[in-house]
Design a protein around this motif. Structure first.
Motif, PDB file in Angstrom:
ATOM      1  N   ALA A 199       1.829  -8.849  15.702  1.00 37.60           N
ATOM      2  CA  ALA A 199       2.246 -10.258  15.694  1.00 37.60           C
ATOM      3  C   ALA A 199       1.670 -10.986  14.483  1.00 37.60           C
ATOM      4  N   ALA A 200       0.418 -10.696  14.139  1.00 37.41           N
ATOM      5  CA  ALA A 200      -0.223 -11.355  12.997  1.00 37.41           C
ATOM      6  C   ALA A 200       0.436 -10.945  11.682  1.00 37.41           C
ATOM      7  N   ILE A 201       0.794  -9.675  11.538  1.00 38.21           N
ATOM      8  CA  ILE A 201       1.475  -9.221  10.322  1.00 38.21           C
ATOM      9  C   ILE A 201       2.826  -9.909  10.191  1.00 38.21           C
ATOM     10  N   ASP A 202       3.508 -10.108  11.313  1.00 36.17           N
ATOM     11  CA  ASP A 202       4.825 -10.743  11.302  1.00 36.17           C
ATOM     12  C   ASP A 202       4.754 -12.267  11.172  1.00 36.17           C
ATOM     13  N   ILE A 219      -2.519  -0.036   8.495  1.00 33.72           N
ATOM     14  CA  ILE A 219      -1.802   0.698   7.452  1.00 33.72           C
ATOM     15  C   ILE A 219      -0.430   1.137   7.945  1.00 33.72           C
ATOM     16  N   VAL A 220      -0.335   1.546   9.199  1.00 35.24           N
ATOM     17  CA  VAL A 220       0.952   1.971   9.754  1.00 35.24           C
ATOM     18  C   VAL A 220       1.903   0.785   9.915  1.00 35.24           C
ATOM     19  N   ALA A 221       1.387  -0.359  10.344  1.00 38.52           N
ATOM     20  CA  ALA A 221       2.237  -1.510  10.662  1.00 38.52           C
ATOM     21  C   ALA A 221       2.609  -2.368   9.457  1.00 38.52           C
ATOM     22  N   ALA A 222       1.772  -2.393   8.428  1.00 38.93           N
ATOM     23  CA  ALA A 222       2.020  -3.255   7.275  1.00 38.93           C
ATOM     24  C   ALA A 222       3.157  -2.705   6.413  1.00 38.93           C
ATOM     25  N   GLY A 251     -11.599 -17.037  -2.967  1.00 39.65           N
ATOM     26  CA  GLY A 251     -10.490 -17.975  -3.063  1.00 39.65           C
ATOM     27  C   GLY A 251      -9.184 -17.543  -2.428  1.00 39.65           C
ATOM     28  N   ARG A 252      -9.187 -16.473  -1.672  1.00 38.99           N
ATOM     29  CA  ARG A 252      -7.940 -16.003  -1.052  1.00 38.99           C
ATOM     30  C   ARG A 252      -8.106 -15.942   0.459  1.00 38.99           C
ATOM     31  N   THR A 253      -7.149 -16.503   1.182  1.00 36.01           N
ATOM     32  CA  THR A 253      -7.133 -16.387   2.631  1.00 36.01           C
ATOM     33  C   THR A 253      -6.307 -15.162   2.990  1.00 36.01           C
ATOM     34  N   PRO A 254      -6.895 -14.195   3.681  1.00 34.91           N
ATOM     35  CA  PRO A 254      -6.104 -13.021   4.082  1.00 34.91           C
ATOM     36  C   PRO A 254      -4.953 -13.446   4.994  1.00 34.91           C
ATOM     37  N   ASP A 255      -3.856 -12.733   4.894  1.00 34.97           N
ATOM     38  CA  ASP A 255      -2.734 -12.991   5.798  1.00 34.97           C
ATOM     39  C   ASP A 255      -3.127 -12.610   7.220  1.00 34.97           C
ATOM     40  N   VAL A 256      -3.887 -11.531   7.335  1.00 31.39           N
ATOM     41  CA  VAL A 256      -4.426 -11.078   8.617  1.00 31.39           C
ATOM     42  C   VAL A 256      -5.874 -10.685   8.381  1.00 31.39           C
ATOM     43  N   ALA A 315      -4.234  -6.874  -5.447  1.00 32.52           N
ATOM     44  CA  ALA A 315      -3.880  -6.800  -4.017  1.00 32.52           C
ATOM     45  C   ALA A 315      -2.413  -7.131  -3.801  1.00 32.52           C
ATOM     46  N   GLY A 316      -1.807  -6.368  -2.891  1.00 30.92           N
ATOM     47  CA  GLY A 316      -0.423  -6.591  -2.532  1.00 30.92           C
ATOM     48  C   GLY A 316      -0.296  -7.596  -1.394  1.00 30.92           C
ATOM     49  N   GLU A 317       0.948  -7.802  -0.981  1.00 27.57           N
ATOM     50  CA  GLU A 317       1.271  -8.731   0.106  1.00 27.57           C
ATOM     51  C   GLU A 317       1.892  -7.957   1.263  1.00 27.57           C
ATOM     52  N   PRO A 318       1.531  -8.251   2.485  1.00 30.54           N
ATOM     53  CA  PRO A 318       0.451  -9.139   2.878  1.00 30.54           C
ATOM     54  C   PRO A 318      -0.908  -8.476   2.653  1.00 30.54           C
ATOM     55  N   LEU A 319      -1.947  -9.300   2.701  1.00 25.71           N
ATOM     56  CA  LEU A 319      -3.313  -8.824   2.570  1.00 25.71           C
ATOM     57  C   LEU A 319      -3.953  -8.831   3.958  1.00 25.71           C
ATOM     58  N   VAL A 320      -4.393  -7.645   4.392  1.00 31.79           N
ATOM     59  CA  VAL A 320      -5.049  -7.491   5.695  1.00 31.79           C
ATOM     60  C   VAL A 320      -6.498  -7.093   5.425  1.00 31.79           C
ATOM     61  N   THR A 321      -7.442  -7.847   6.000  1.00 36.33           N
ATOM     62  CA  THR A 321      -8.853  -7.482   5.874  1.00 36.33           C
ATOM     63  C   THR A 321      -9.388  -7.077   7.239  1.00 36.33           C
TER      64      THR A 321
END
Length: 191
Positions: A116-119, A140-143, A66-71, A47-53
């Motif tokens: 805002a969450a991605i940023d 996908i467009v915003a990340a 064990g991973r907290t998604p960034d968003v 998985a790349g950064e950031p991780l959006v689920t």
């Protein structure tokens, strides 16, 4: 002090969508946008950064691995049923932002919360009152390039969409064919 009558609260209407999915495009969303994974540990290794689920069950499995998604974008529903209490509590344990978003649509509130969450350098969970399914597309467009957007494919696993210029262009093209105001959508996403 503001004077408000009880009828003011009754007049609240759901937010107007920026765009909505026309029936003619539904078939285009059936195929996964990336490879389908069944093991969250394997997915997280690449998985790349950031991780959006997007989705409660996907978010839960990523957290349990064990991973907290960034968003994380969740709505408390899976396969049209409420998720169980353990999943609900796990996926909403951190900072949450509440938004309304009707089924088959994308609202201004959801798109602004997503951007805002991605940023945001800290993990954010967007808790949707309504449906979060289509949030994969604007994510996908915003990340940024190389980010991972992961969503559930019912009864199959987790779809891992790596953000590339080619994938972003394909999703933008799809979103331009949605009903409503795609230009307003892109004006928010293209911050």
């Amino acid at each position: 002090m503001t004077d408000s009558s009880p009828s003011d609260a009754d007049d609240a209407s759901p937010p107007e969508p920026l765009v909505s999915l026309p029936k003619s495009l539904r078939h285009e969303l059936k195929d996964p946008i990336g490879p389908v994974e069944t093991d969250p540990h394997s997915l997280l290794e690449v998985a790349g950064e950031p991780l959006v689920t997007v989705g409660d069950v996907v978010t839960y499995h990523v957290l349990e691995a064990g991973r907290t998604p960034d968003v994380a974008i969740v709505d408390g529903i899976t396969k049209r049923e409420a998720v169980d209490a353990v999943i609900r509590e796990t996926v909403t344990a951190g900072e949450t932002v509440d938004v309304e978003n009707p089924q088959g649509a994308l609202t201004d509130a959801l798109i602004r919360a997503l951007v805002a969450a991605i940023d945001d350098p800290d993990p954010v969970t967007i808790l949707v009152d309504g449906e979060e399914d289509l949030a994969t597309l604007p994510a996908i467009v915003a990340a940024p390039e190389g980010a991972s957007v992961v969503y559930g494919q019912p009864d199959k696993g987790m779809v891992h969409a790596v953000v590339t210029d080619e994938r972003r262009a394909a999703i933008r093209s799809l979103l331009t064919r949605f009903d409503g105001d795609p230009e307003a959508l892109f004006s928010i996403l293209d911050r």
